[in-house]
Design a protein around this motif. Structure first.
Motif, PDB file in Angstrom:
ATOM      1  N   SER A   1       0.848  -1.184   0.000  1.00  0.00           N
ATOM      2  CA  SER A   1       0.000   0.000   0.000  1.00  0.00           C
ATOM      3  C   SER A   1       0.879   1.227   0.000  1.00  0.00           C
ATOM      4  CB  SER A   1      -0.924   0.011   1.227  1.00  0.00           C
ATOM      5  OG  SER A   1      -0.162   0.051   2.410  1.00  0.00           O
ATOM      6  N   VAL A   2       0.364   2.288  -0.599  1.00  0.00           N
ATOM      7  CA  VAL A   2       1.123   3.526  -0.695  1.00  0.00           C
ATOM      8  C   VAL A   2       0.295   4.638  -0.089  1.00  0.00           C
ATOM      9  CG1 VAL A   2       2.181   5.171  -2.262  1.00  0.00           C
ATOM     10  CG2 VAL A   2       2.263   2.733  -2.794  1.00  0.00           C
ATOM     11  N   SER A   3       0.870   5.369   0.816  1.00  0.00           N
ATOM     12  CA  SER A   3       0.186   6.512   1.395  1.00  0.00           C
ATOM     13  C   SER A   3       0.678   7.779   0.733  1.00  0.00           C
ATOM     14  CB  SER A   3       0.453   6.586   2.907  1.00  0.00           C
ATOM     15  OG  SER A   3      -0.061   7.791   3.443  1.00  0.00           O
TER      16      SER A   3
ATOM     17  N   ASN B   1       9.011  16.061 -15.157  1.00  0.00           N
ATOM     18  CA  ASN B   1       8.268  16.199 -16.410  1.00  0.00           C
ATOM     19  C   ASN B   1       7.448  17.486 -16.384  1.00  0.00           C
ATOM     20  OD1 ASN B   1       6.687  15.917 -18.671  1.00  0.00           O
ATOM     21  ND2 ASN B   1       5.514  14.175 -17.912  1.00  0.00           N
ATOM     22  N   PHE B   2       7.890  18.492 -17.151  1.00  0.00           N
ATOM     23  CA  PHE B   2       7.220  19.791 -17.183  1.00  0.00           C
ATOM     24  C   PHE B   2       6.231  19.904 -18.342  1.00  0.00           C
ATOM     25  CE2 PHE B   2      11.063  20.592 -14.742  1.00  0.00           C
ATOM     26  CZ  PHE B   2      10.612  21.409 -13.715  1.00  0.00           C
ATOM     27  N   ALA B   3       5.751  18.763 -18.853  1.00  0.00           N
ATOM     28  CA  ALA B   3       4.838  18.762 -19.995  1.00  0.00           C
ATOM     29  C   ALA B   3       3.503  19.404 -19.641  1.00  0.00           C
ATOM     30  CB  ALA B   3       4.620  17.332 -20.496  1.00  0.00           C
ATOM     31  N   ALA B   4       2.883  19.998 -20.657  1.00  0.00           N
ATOM     32  CA  ALA B   4       1.597  20.666 -20.450  1.00  0.00           C
ATOM     33  C   ALA B   4       0.436  19.685 -20.441  1.00  0.00           C
ATOM     34  CB  ALA B   4       1.378  21.717 -21.535  1.00  0.00           C
ATOM     35  N   GLY B   5       0.632  18.485 -20.935  1.00  0.00           N
ATOM     36  CA  GLY B   5      -0.422  17.477 -20.930  1.00  0.00           C
ATOM     37  C   GLY B   5      -0.369  16.611 -22.170  1.00  0.00           C
ATOM     38  N   PRO B   6      -0.433  15.265 -21.979  1.00  0.00           N
ATOM     39  CA  PRO B   6      -0.470  14.574 -20.697  1.00  0.00           C
ATOM     40  C   PRO B   6       0.710  14.979 -19.817  1.00  0.00           C
ATOM     41  CG  PRO B   6      -0.933  13.039 -22.477  1.00  0.00           C
ATOM     42  CD  PRO B   6      -0.475  14.326 -23.107  1.00  0.00           C
ATOM     43  N   ALA B   7       0.413  15.104 -18.537  1.00  0.00           N
ATOM     44  CA  ALA B   7       1.373  15.716 -17.627  1.00  0.00           C
ATOM     45  C   ALA B   7       1.754  14.762 -16.506  1.00  0.00           C
ATOM     46  CB  ALA B   7       0.775  17.004 -17.047  1.00  0.00           C
ATOM     47  N   THR B   8       2.668  15.232 -15.674  1.00  0.00           N
ATOM     48  CA  THR B   8       3.149  14.418 -14.564  1.00  0.00           C
ATOM     49  C   THR B   8       2.013  14.063 -13.606  1.00  0.00           C
ATOM     50  OG1 THR B   8       4.879  14.288 -12.880  1.00  0.00           O
ATOM     51  CG2 THR B   8       3.756  16.397 -13.105  1.00  0.00           C
ATOM     52  N   LEU B   9       2.097  12.857 -13.063  1.00  0.00           N
ATOM     53  CA  LEU B   9       1.141  12.388 -12.064  1.00  0.00           C
ATOM     54  C   LEU B   9       1.881  12.137 -10.756  1.00  0.00           C
ATOM     55  CD1 LEU B   9      -0.864   9.833 -14.233  1.00  0.00           C
ATOM     56  CD2 LEU B   9      -1.842  11.834 -13.095  1.00  0.00           C
ATOM     57  N   PRO B  10       1.186  12.159  -9.620  1.00  0.00           N
ATOM     58  CA  PRO B  10       1.862  11.851  -8.355  1.00  0.00           C
ATOM     59  C   PRO B  10       2.471  10.452  -8.420  1.00  0.00           C
ATOM     60  CG  PRO B  10      -0.325  12.765  -7.957  1.00  0.00           C
ATOM     61  CD  PRO B  10      -0.243  12.489  -9.417  1.00  0.00           C
ATOM     62  N   GLU B  11       3.727  10.343  -8.027  1.00  0.00           N
ATOM     63  CA  GLU B  11       4.393   9.045  -8.107  1.00  0.00           C
ATOM     64  C   GLU B  11       3.699   8.006  -7.231  1.00  0.00           C
ATOM     65  OE1 GLU B  11       8.751   7.093  -7.160  1.00  0.00           O
ATOM     66  OE2 GLU B  11       8.641   9.195  -7.781  1.00  0.00           O
ATOM     67  N   CYS B  12       3.186   8.447  -6.094  1.00  0.00           N
ATOM     68  CA  CYS B  12       2.504   7.498  -5.213  1.00  0.00           C
ATOM     69  C   CYS B  12       1.247   6.941  -5.868  1.00  0.00           C
ATOM     70  CB  CYS B  12       2.170   8.148  -3.876  1.00  0.00           C
ATOM     71  SG  CYS B  12       1.149   9.621  -4.001  1.00  0.00           S
ATOM     72  N   VAL B  13       0.590   7.743  -6.682  1.00  0.00           N
ATOM     73  CA  VAL B  13      -0.593   7.275  -7.410  1.00  0.00           C
ATOM     74  C   VAL B  13      -0.201   6.235  -8.451  1.00  0.00           C
ATOM     75  CG1 VAL B  13      -2.318   7.983  -9.129  1.00  0.00           C
ATOM     76  CG2 VAL B  13      -2.034   9.301  -7.014  1.00  0.00           C
ATOM     77  N   ILE B  14       0.868   6.516  -9.179  1.00  0.00           N
ATOM     78  CA  ILE B  14       1.320   5.567 -10.202  1.00  0.00           C
ATOM     79  C   ILE B  14       1.707   4.238  -9.560  1.00  0.00           C
ATOM     80  CG2 ILE B  14       3.062   5.122 -11.968  1.00  0.00           C
ATOM     81  CD1 ILE B  14       3.187   8.150 -12.436  1.00  0.00           C
ATOM     82  N   ARG B  15       2.379   4.288  -8.419  1.00  0.00           N
ATOM     83  CA  ARG B  15       2.802   3.059  -7.757  1.00  0.00           C
ATOM     84  C   ARG B  15       1.612   2.271  -7.200  1.00  0.00           C
ATOM     85  NH1 ARG B  15       8.042   2.337  -7.468  1.00  0.00           N
ATOM     86  NH2 ARG B  15       9.452   4.112  -7.802  1.00  0.00           N
ATOM     87  N   LYS B  16       0.628   2.977  -6.702  1.00  0.00           N
ATOM     88  CA  LYS B  16      -0.564   2.280  -6.222  1.00  0.00           C
ATOM     89  C   LYS B  16      -1.290   1.617  -7.385  1.00  0.00           C
ATOM     90  CE  LYS B  16      -4.552   2.731  -3.203  1.00  0.00           C
ATOM     91  NZ  LYS B  16      -5.323   3.604  -2.292  1.00  0.00           N
ATOM     92  N   ALA B  17      -1.407   2.325  -8.507  1.00  0.00           N
ATOM     93  CA  ALA B  17      -2.040   1.745  -9.688  1.00  0.00           C
ATOM     94  C   ALA B  17      -1.247   0.534 -10.177  1.00  0.00           C
ATOM     95  CB  ALA B  17      -2.147   2.794 -10.788  1.00  0.00           C
TER      96      ALA B  17
END
Length: 428
Positions: free
Chosen positions: A42-44, A71-87
């Motif tokens: 689990s990731v908090s 990642n300074f992209a305007a979109g698709p853009a950076t996501l929270p790393e904790c969200v990516i790891r939970k997914a």
């Protein structure tokens, strides 16, 4: 002390920035290994508590992976790393279902729980009342350029458009096909660098709605407050694609809000629409069924197969934003990050220039140029070697653009500022 060292001292959290004399080649990011089983965990995403002297750090700062770039992209853009790891942890077997979120029926109980929780969390974040429908649709914000007039107007009705950038201009041009769209102000002649005083705008009192783009992703112009429609029954409509959920918003002052999610709250593929329910059910006869917002609301966003994975990721992001303390806390972090970057630009003695009027500068998208324009390509290339990518400005305006959405950690902005100071010192 070298300029690079001085920059690192000024911004002590900056990561990986080497001294100008370090000739070692940059470390390449390691490749992702796809076939190795991932143990359940689990990731908090709980944010760090702020100290009395500095704003709270982004939760992403607490677990920065050395193999990920900023990642300074305007979109698709950076996501929270904790969200990516939970997914990642739930991707193969979603919470004991034996299926991936990408495989399951959008009408099954598992996904029903996903979309309902995502809606509930979004309502909590923005204080959305039951008077509004919340929809998870497809087609990007651009599809809503047509859906807005088709649902809110007849072909003979007037609608006002206040245009502060390229996206507002596109929305206005699309609306001309479906209603009597009226351009009440445009910043095009001043290269979209300002927003006019609202009392200087001549609105049409018969207009059904007033449309704005709350944050112009390309030009970096953001509304800090919002105009009031002149007509008695007119409503305010806003494209919030690039500042959605970056700060608190009083939804009750809008008739409709729409946002492509791929900036602040999810991957590409889902568009969020918040619309007052009493505005539904009046779509023009020519309206395609997929653009009829009443059909979508009556179907709870499930008229057809929705972008299930993207909605799931949005739900994880909403959880993260709530864990950080809600949008008021998120806004503090965003204001702090943007302030650091704008201070570096304005304090460069003209080496870097942001053309946008200070009072309406975006906290999400920061465009700037180098006075020595021949150095811009080199700036972008060297930044990429230091792990700061997607800094090239939009093709229509050029220059540099740093998109610093919610998920951009403070360390990323500090590293960029340190690099900017070092680059300037090396190119007097």
């Amino acid at each position: 002390m070298s300029a690079a060292t001085a920059a690192a001292v000024t911004y002590p959290k900056s990561l990986l920035l080497r001294n100008a004399g370090d000739a070692r080649p940059p470390t390449k990011p390691s490749r992702l290994r796809l076939c190795r089983p991932t143990p359940a965990f689990s990731v908090s995403c709980t944010a760090l508590r702020p100290s009395p002297v500095s704003p709270p750090a982004s939760p992403a700062d607490a677990s920065l992976s050395p193999d990920r770039v900023f990642n300074f992209a305007a979109g698709p853009a950076t996501l929270p790393e904790c969200v990516i790891r939970k997914a990642q942890a739930e991707l193969v077997n979603y919470r004991g279902s034996g299926m991936s979120i990408m495989e399951m029926s959008h009408r099954g109980k598992e996904f029903d729980g996903v979309i309902k929780k995502a809606e509930a969390d979004l309502r909590a974040l923005l204080g959305i009342s039951d008077e509004y429908a919340v929809l998870f649709l497809q087609g990007g914000g651009t599809t809503q350029f047509a859906a807005v007039p088709l649902n809110l107007c007849t072909p003979e009705d007037a609608a006002d458009y206040l245009v502060t950038g390229s996206w507002g201009d596109k929305a206005y041009k699309e609306a001309q096909k479906y209603c009597k769209a009226n351009l009440i102000w445009t910043g095009k002649h001043e290269k979209y660098t300002k927003i006019p005083a609202f009392d200087q705008i001549q609105q049409n009192p018969d207009a059904k709605y007033l449309h704005i783009c709350a944050n112009e992703t390309i030009h970096g112009v953001e509304f800090k407050d919002y105009p009031v429609p002149a007509g008695k029954d007119a409503v305010l409509v806003a494209d919030m694609s690039s500042n959605f959920c970056s700060k608190p918003v009083d939804v009750s002052t809008f008739g409709m809000i729409y946002a492509g999610a791929q900036k602040n709250v999810g991957p590409s593929g889902v568009t969020i629409v918040i619309v007052r329910k009493d505005l539904l059910g009046k779509a023009q006869p020519i309206t395609p069924v997929m653009l009829d917002l009443k059909v979508q609301a009556d179907s709870a966003s499930l008229y057809n197969t929705p972008p299930c994975l993207a909605i799931y990721i949005c739900g994880l992001v909403f959880e993260d934003l709530l864990e950080q303390g809600g949008l008021a806390e998120v806004e503090k972090k965003n204001v702090h990050k943007a302030g650091i970057l704008y201070d570096a630009i304005d304090g460069s003695g003209g080496f870097y220039v942001c053309p946008v009027e200070k009072s309406v500068r975006s906290f999400m998208n920061v465009p700037f140029t180098l006075t020595k324009s021949d150095l811009e390509k080199k700036f972008i290339e060297e930044a990429a070697k230091e792990g700061m990518v997607q800094l090239k400005g939009h093709r229509s305006v050029g220059g540099v653009r740093a998109s610093i959405y919610n998920a951009m950690p403070l360390a990323g902005v500090e590293k960029l500022v340190a690099f900017m100071k070092d680059f300037q010192a090396r190119h007097p």
